[in-house]
Write an enzyme that holds these catalytic residues in place. Structure first.
Site, mmCIF file in Angstrom:
data_model
loop_
_atom_site.group_PDB
_atom_site.id
_atom_site.type_symbol
_atom_site.label_atom_id
_atom_site.label_comp_id
_atom_site.label_asym_id
_atom_site.label_seq_id
_atom_site.Cartn_x
_atom_site.Cartn_y
_atom_site.Cartn_z
ATOM 1 C CB SER A 1 2.844 5.257 -2.471
ATOM 2 O OG SER A 1 1.867 6.138 -1.941
ATOM 3 C CE LYS A 2 1.729 0.996 -7.854
ATOM 4 N NZ LYS A 2 1.875 -0.250 -8.471
ATOM 5 N NE ARG A 3 -0.739 4.914 0.293
ATOM 6 C CZ ARG A 3 -0.478 6.072 0.903
ATOM 7 N NH1 ARG A 3 -1.436 6.910 1.152
ATOM 8 N NH2 ARG A 3 0.764 6.362 1.261
ATOM 9 N N GLY B 1 -1.182 9.478 -6.309
ATOM 10 C CA GLY B 1 -1.125 10.120 -7.629
ATOM 11 C C GLY B 1 -0.236 9.367 -8.598
#
Ligand code: GLU
Length: 538
Positions: free
Chosen positions: A293-295, A297
């Protein structure tokens, strides 16, 4: 009839093209090395079929890449198809972004948007008549039915079935309507969806090329909507119709589509078509093994581009996510990946995305690029915009050698290339190549504390400065020799002198050999900086 077959032999063996003339029974090019495991591929037709809902995700890039590699490996075709029938998810400009990210990565397609092909159009939104036709065929042959249920009814049914632990949300209500009831609904102008009639008994199975045999009990498969009430197809119908009409032989796609595959298989059967082979690719994971997920990286190709990663490094990195190479070698060019690619080497455990590994690949590919004049120039080209945007006005103010031109930047890259992982590390970590060091930062002060007093005194002594102005030529080897001799003469450890000199001319511990760095910076800059550093000493 003359017929030519091509056999590809696994990479542990010689790659050879075997030509067989069936009419004359003449065999040519018999240099094949048969081993226990070998490739006998007829050319595949594969596709990457993204929905244009945003940027290209690393997982999407890997899917596109594996499809591309398989096509190239077998001499087949790779198709880009845009699955844009869900108008509510459409994002303006997403196709352009996607196409440009693929082109940056060097993944070219044989058919698709922009280049056309025998099965155009490659945008599903331009093929809706086709899907409607097949939905009608399915109704007529009894494999699909019109569903007139209102959203309110569907909601109620879903809730009550959920309470009783049913996995399938729809109760097949409209599949039991009589012809008269259907006519009546139609004459009242009621809107409807078209649903696939899934058999209540039996099972649907397939052999996945990555996951092996997969089995679904038909009872767990919903009577899937094929055509929505607005006349647009759902993913399932459009995907199957296009894969068939476009002659797709192998479907390589993310693991998240496994649950859709039995629906697709039932559709192929209902339409009287044979199904392609399926290979689902395992999920990409964060370090904690949760879904990437974007969370945690960067996950989009555009982010990697913006950060200065090289396309060949990103490709190499993406390829080895879930591809278990038989060889120890990890650095591959795209051509080497094509040669090495074997579907049998894909494994089914989730692949952890480790950006440190991407940095490692980038470092290797950067050095590889720098080996040729053309490659070196491409690296310098990448550096120009960031140097200019970061130091632009400062560069202009300097009256010394201009530090933004190609000749200077080329020397910088050549000097520092072994020490960096990314070309953008240069303006980020080695700003001293462009602007004078700031000796007041915490890092500079910490560095200074590590220096040995006799070495500092020697570097700051007027004699050293004086002699430095006569070192000829002012190149790395001569400067190094000068500093060593000066240190030895004064009985000071030469390494300590080099450290102190590094502090004076760069203010930071990050860098290439100090003598080489000084040569790039130029004599006057070095002398000026030593004077400035000395002023900060007191
Ligand atoms: N449109 C689907 C996606 O967005 C394609 C899945 C498939 O390859 O069948 O990924």
């Amino acid at each position: 009839m003359l017929f030519t077959a091509r056999l590809w032999i696994s990479r542990s063996n010689r790659i050879a093209v075997h030509s067989i003339s069936t009419s004359s029974k003449l065999y040519r090019s018999h240099t094949l090395h048969f081993a226990a495991r070998r490739w006998h591929h007829t050319p595949v037709r594969v596709r990457f079929a993204p929905s244009p809902t945003g940027q290209l995700h690393l997982g999407g890039l890997r899917t596109a890449l594996f499809n591309y590699l398989l096509a190239k490996k077998t001499g087949g075709q790779f198709i880009l198809r845009i699955e844009d029938t869900d108008q509510t998810r459409y994002v303006e400009g997403a196709v352009e972004k996607l196409v440009s990210a693929l082109s940056w990565a060097g993944i070219t397609y044989d058919e698709g948007p922009g280049c056309g092909g025998p099965h155009a159009p490659y945008y599903q939104s331009e093929r809706t008549d086709l899907y409607r036709k097949f939905a009608n065929d399915l109704i007529e042959n009894g494999h699909a039915y019109r569903c007139f249920c209102t959203p309110e009814r569907l909601q109620k049914v879903r809730e009550s079935r959920h309470k009783t632990g049913r996995t399938v949300a729809y109760d097949k209500h409209c599949s039991y309507l009589s012809d008269e009831e259907i006519e009546e609904q139609l004459s009242q102008g009621k809107t409807f969806t078209v649903r696939l009639k899934v058999p209540s008994e039996g099972s649907t199975e397939f052999k996945d090329l990555v996951y092996g045999q997969i089995h679904f009990n038909n009872k767990t498969i919903e009577d899937t909507i094929l055509l929505k009430s607005d006349g647009y197809p759902t993913y399932h119908l459009a995907n199957v119709v296009d894969d068939h009409l476009m002659g797709i032989t192998h479907v390589l796609r993310g693991e998240e589509w496994i649950a859709s595959t039995p629906k697709h298989l039932l559709l192929y059967k209902a339409l009287g078509w044979s199904s392609p082979h399926f290979a689902h690719l395992p999920l990409l994971l964060n370090a904690d093994r949760t879904k990437l997920s974007k969370r945690t990286g960067d996950v989009h190709v555009e982010q990697y581009i913006a950060k200065g990663y090289l396309p060949e490094a990103v490709i190499n990195f993406a390829a080895l996510l879930s591809w278990h190479m038989k060889s120890e070698e990890e650095i591959y060019t795209i051509d080497q990946l094509i040669q090495a690619f074997d579907l049998a080497d894909l494994n089914n455990s989730g692949a952890v995305v480790d950006i440190a590994k991407l940095d490692w690949f980038n470092k290797h590919h950067l050095l590889r690029r720098a080996e040729t004049a053309e490659g070196l120039k491409s690296l310098v080209d990448m550096l120009v915009p960031s140097v200019h945007s970061q130091f632009g006005s400062i560069l202009k103010d300097r009256d010394q050698a201009y530090r933004g031109d190609m000749a200077y930047l080329t020397r910088v890259v050549e000097t520092i290339k072994d020490r960096i992982r990314n070309i953008q590390d240069i303006p980020r970590l080695c700003s001293y190549f462009f602007v004078d060091p700031d000796y007041t930062t915490a890092a500079a002060k910490t560095f200074k504390k590590k220096l040995k007093a006799p070495a500092i005194q020697l570097v700051f002594s007027p004699e050293t400065q004086q002699q430095l102005s006569t070192v000829e030529p002012f190149d790395g080897a001569t400067i190094k020799q000068f500093l060593h001799e000066t240190a030895e003469k004064q009985n000071v450890n030469p390494n300590h002198v080099m450290m102190a000199m590094r502090y004076a001319v760069t203010g930071t511990q990050v860098g290439a050999g100090v003598a080489d760095t000084m040569a790039v910076l130029g004599r006057q800059t070095c002398i000026d900086r030593i004077t400035t550093a000395k002023a900060h000493q007191v």
